[in-house]
Scaffold this motif. Structure first.
Motif, PDB file in Angstrom:
ATOM      1  N   LEU A  19      58.303  71.972  72.116  1.00  0.00           N
ATOM      2  CA  LEU A  19      58.441  70.750  72.910  1.00  0.00           C
ATOM      3  C   LEU A  19      59.906  70.446  73.234  1.00  0.00           C
ATOM      4  N   LEU A  20      60.794  70.660  72.278  1.00  0.00           N
ATOM      5  CA  LEU A  20      62.220  70.448  72.534  1.00  0.00           C
ATOM      6  C   LEU A  20      62.699  71.344  73.673  1.00  0.00           C
ATOM      7  N   GLU A  21      62.307  72.609  73.620  1.00  0.00           N
ATOM      8  CA  GLU A  21      62.763  73.573  74.639  1.00  0.00           C
ATOM      9  C   GLU A  21      62.135  73.288  75.993  1.00  0.00           C
ATOM     10  N   ALA A  22      60.831  73.059  76.026  1.00  0.00           N
ATOM     11  CA  ALA A  22      60.121  72.900  77.301  1.00  0.00           C
ATOM     12  C   ALA A  22      60.328  71.531  77.928  1.00  0.00           C
ATOM     13  N   GLY A  23      60.650  70.530  77.111  1.00  0.00           N
ATOM     14  CA  GLY A  23      60.662  69.159  77.603  1.00  0.00           C
ATOM     15  C   GLY A  23      61.986  68.633  78.112  1.00  0.00           C
ATOM     16  N   GLY A  24      63.023  69.449  78.120  1.00  0.00           N
ATOM     17  CA  GLY A  24      64.314  68.982  78.627  1.00  0.00           C
ATOM     18  C   GLY A  24      65.141  68.204  77.613  1.00  0.00           C
ATOM     19  N   TRP A  25      64.885  68.413  76.320  1.00  0.00           N
ATOM     20  CA  TRP A  25      65.582  67.665  75.266  1.00  0.00           C
ATOM     21  C   TRP A  25      66.888  68.325  74.831  1.00  0.00           C
ATOM     22  N   LEU A  26      67.154  69.535  75.296  1.00  0.00           N
ATOM     23  CA  LEU A  26      68.302  70.292  74.801  1.00  0.00           C
ATOM     24  C   LEU A  26      69.325  70.532  75.905  1.00  0.00           C
ATOM     25  N   ALA A  27      70.591  70.242  75.597  1.00  0.00           N
ATOM     26  CA  ALA A  27      71.694  70.582  76.491  1.00  0.00           C
ATOM     27  C   ALA A  27      71.765  72.109  76.602  1.00  0.00           C
ATOM     28  N   PRO A  28      72.460  72.637  77.626  1.00  0.00           N
ATOM     29  CA  PRO A  28      72.453  74.087  77.853  1.00  0.00           C
ATOM     30  C   PRO A  28      72.794  74.936  76.631  1.00  0.00           C
ATOM     31  N   ASN A  29      73.783  74.563  75.850  1.00  0.00           N
ATOM     32  CA  ASN A  29      74.163  75.357  74.673  1.00  0.00           C
ATOM     33  C   ASN A  29      73.966  74.561  73.386  1.00  0.00           C
ATOM     34  N   ALA A  30      72.893  73.803  73.342  1.00  0.00           N
ATOM     35  CA  ALA A  30      72.632  72.925  72.188  1.00  0.00           C
ATOM     36  C   ALA A  30      72.571  73.717  70.892  1.00  0.00           C
ATOM     37  N   LYS A  31      72.986  73.057  69.805  1.00  0.00           N
ATOM     38  CA  LYS A  31      72.844  73.614  68.455  1.00  0.00           C
ATOM     39  C   LYS A  31      71.642  72.930  67.814  1.00  0.00           C
ATOM     40  N   ILE A  32      70.802  73.713  67.142  1.00  0.00           N
ATOM     41  CA  ILE A  32      69.606  73.183  66.484  1.00  0.00           C
ATOM     42  C   ILE A  32      69.649  73.580  65.013  1.00  0.00           C
ATOM     43  N   TYR A  33      69.639  72.564  64.151  1.00  0.00           N
ATOM     44  CA  TYR A  33      69.628  72.798  62.708  1.00  0.00           C
ATOM     45  C   TYR A  33      68.204  72.637  62.204  1.00  0.00           C
ATOM     46  N   ILE A  34      67.737  73.621  61.421  1.00  0.00           N
ATOM     47  CA  ILE A  34      66.384  73.572  60.852  1.00  0.00           C
ATOM     48  C   ILE A  34      66.476  73.712  59.345  1.00  0.00           C
ATOM     49  N   GLU A  35      65.859  72.756  58.650  1.00  0.00           N
ATOM     50  CA  GLU A  35      65.740  72.821  57.188  1.00  0.00           C
ATOM     51  C   GLU A  35      64.243  72.870  56.883  1.00  0.00           C
ATOM     52  N   ARG A  36      63.823  73.895  56.122  1.00  0.00           N
ATOM     53  CA  ARG A  36      62.385  74.125  55.987  1.00  0.00           C
ATOM     54  C   ARG A  36      62.054  74.824  54.675  1.00  0.00           C
ATOM     55  N   GLU A  37      60.745  74.882  54.376  1.00  0.00           N
ATOM     56  CA  GLU A  37      60.259  75.708  53.285  1.00  0.00           C
ATOM     57  C   GLU A  37      60.243  77.149  53.755  1.00  0.00           C
ATOM     58  N   GLN A  38      59.709  78.060  52.956  1.00  0.00           N
ATOM     59  CA  GLN A  38      59.819  79.495  53.234  1.00  0.00           C
ATOM     60  C   GLN A  38      59.166  79.942  54.547  1.00  0.00           C
ATOM     61  N   LEU A  39      58.034  79.336  54.909  1.00  0.00           N
ATOM     62  CA  LEU A  39      57.282  79.780  56.083  1.00  0.00           C
ATOM     63  C   LEU A  39      58.104  79.596  57.359  1.00  0.00           C
ATOM     64  N   ALA A  40      58.361  80.690  58.072  1.00  0.00           N
ATOM     65  CA  ALA A  40      59.195  80.632  59.276  1.00  0.00           C
ATOM     66  C   ALA A  40      58.376  80.144  60.465  1.00  0.00           C
ATOM     67  N   PRO A  41      58.940  79.236  61.265  1.00  0.00           N
ATOM     68  CA  PRO A  41      58.237  78.753  62.456  1.00  0.00           C
ATOM     69  C   PRO A  41      58.353  79.749  63.610  1.00  0.00           C
ATOM     70  N   ILE A  42      57.519  79.561  64.609  1.00  0.00           N
ATOM     71  CA  ILE A  42      57.639  80.320  65.859  1.00  0.00           C
ATOM     72  C   ILE A  42      58.614  79.547  66.739  1.00  0.00           C
ATOM     73  N   LEU A  43      59.713  80.206  67.119  1.00  0.00           N
ATOM     74  CA  LEU A  43      60.783  79.541  67.860  1.00  0.00           C
ATOM     75  C   LEU A  43      60.852  80.064  69.290  1.00  0.00           C
ATOM     76  N   PRO A  44      61.407  79.258  70.204  1.00  0.00           N
ATOM     77  CA  PRO A  44      61.620  79.754  71.563  1.00  0.00           C
ATOM     78  C   PRO A  44      62.492  81.017  71.548  1.00  0.00           C
ATOM     79  N   ALA A  45      62.203  81.945  72.442  1.00  0.00           N
ATOM     80  CA  ALA A  45      62.872  83.251  72.459  1.00  0.00           C
ATOM     81  C   ALA A  45      64.371  83.134  72.742  1.00  0.00           C
ATOM     82  N   ASN A  46      64.781  82.063  73.415  1.00  0.00           N
ATOM     83  CA  ASN A  46      66.199  81.925  73.782  1.00  0.00           C
ATOM     84  C   ASN A  46      67.027  81.180  72.734  1.00  0.00           C
ATOM     85  N   TRP A  47      66.475  80.938  71.542  1.00  0.00           N
ATOM     86  CA  TRP A  47      67.258  80.342  70.463  1.00  0.00           C
ATOM     87  C   TRP A  47      67.847  81.466  69.621  1.00  0.00           C
ATOM     88  N   GLN A  48      69.153  81.523  69.571  1.00  0.00           N
ATOM     89  CA  GLN A  48      69.845  82.584  68.843  1.00  0.00           C
ATOM     90  C   GLN A  48      70.281  82.076  67.469  1.00  0.00           C
TER      91      GLN A  48
END
Length: 196
Positions: free
Chosen positions: A146-175
């Motif tokens: 939703l963040l990626e598709a909805g226009g919530w991120l500036a062109p070179n936005a930084k995204i911090y994720i804090e999570r348990e072990q299970l890895a999420p499915i992320l947009p392909a253009n997040w490096q």
């Protein structure tokens, strides 16, 4: 003589967070004793803000699962231009507003709303997004899409994720820029790459 009302334990500020850098360095803010609330520890927070050292000043930040507000308030203390804190619990959101009121003229707002509902609203692009959702609810994959598709991120936005072990499915253009682990907690910093 009137009987004292029982105290709602879920709405009592029994903990605190500490701002570790910037304008309000050393300031302690109360945190509610609320189920599932896990403020980001000082060591992880220090690592994160070292990663963001050159990105946070004048940044527009979104703290999507604000909880204690530890990350959003730290960003404010370090010179963010704007911080939007989103918190589902009414009691926790009230505490966030009280803490915000104690920081003179802090450029921030608190939205008492479910994160997924918030992302259905009118988007504004953010430079830095903090994602530290409740564990074991599998919210990250949907939120990231939703963040990626909805226009919530500036062109070179930084995204911090804090999570348990299970890895999420992320947009392909997040490096992936940074990746660490502390006990059962994984935390990463990503940068959004503009897709041409």
């Amino acid at each position: 003589m009137a009987k004292a009302k029982p105290v709602n334990k879920a709405a009592v500020a029994t903990g605190q967070i500490r701002l570790i850098g910037g304008l309000w360095r050393g300031r302690k803010l109360p945190v509610l004793d609320s189920v599932g609330l896990r403020p980001t520890g000082d060591r992880i927070k220090e690592t994160l803000f070292n990663w963001l050292m050159f990105d946070i000043r004048q940044a527009h930040c979104l703290d999507l699962f604000a909880g204690s507000g530890s990350l959003g308030f730290e960003a404010l203390s370090r010179g963010a231009a704007q911080v939007v804190l989103v918190e589902k619990s009414p009691q926790v959101a009230t505490q966030l507003r009280q803490n915000l009121a104690s920081l003179p003229a802090a450029p921030a707002t608190v939205h008492q709303q479910d994160a997924l509902q918030f992302l259905q609203g009118i988007a504004q692009p953010f430079d830095v997004v903090f994602l530290d959702p409740p564990f074991h609810q599998q919210l990250l994959s949907d939120v990231c899409q939703l963040l990626e598709a909805g226009g919530w991120l500036a062109p070179n936005a930084k995204i911090y994720i804090e999570r348990e072990q299970l890895a999420p499915i992320l947009p392909a253009n997040w490096q992936l820029l940074k990746n660490k682990q502390a006990g059962q907690v994984s935390y990463q910093l990503y940068q959004r790459e503009v897709v041409s």
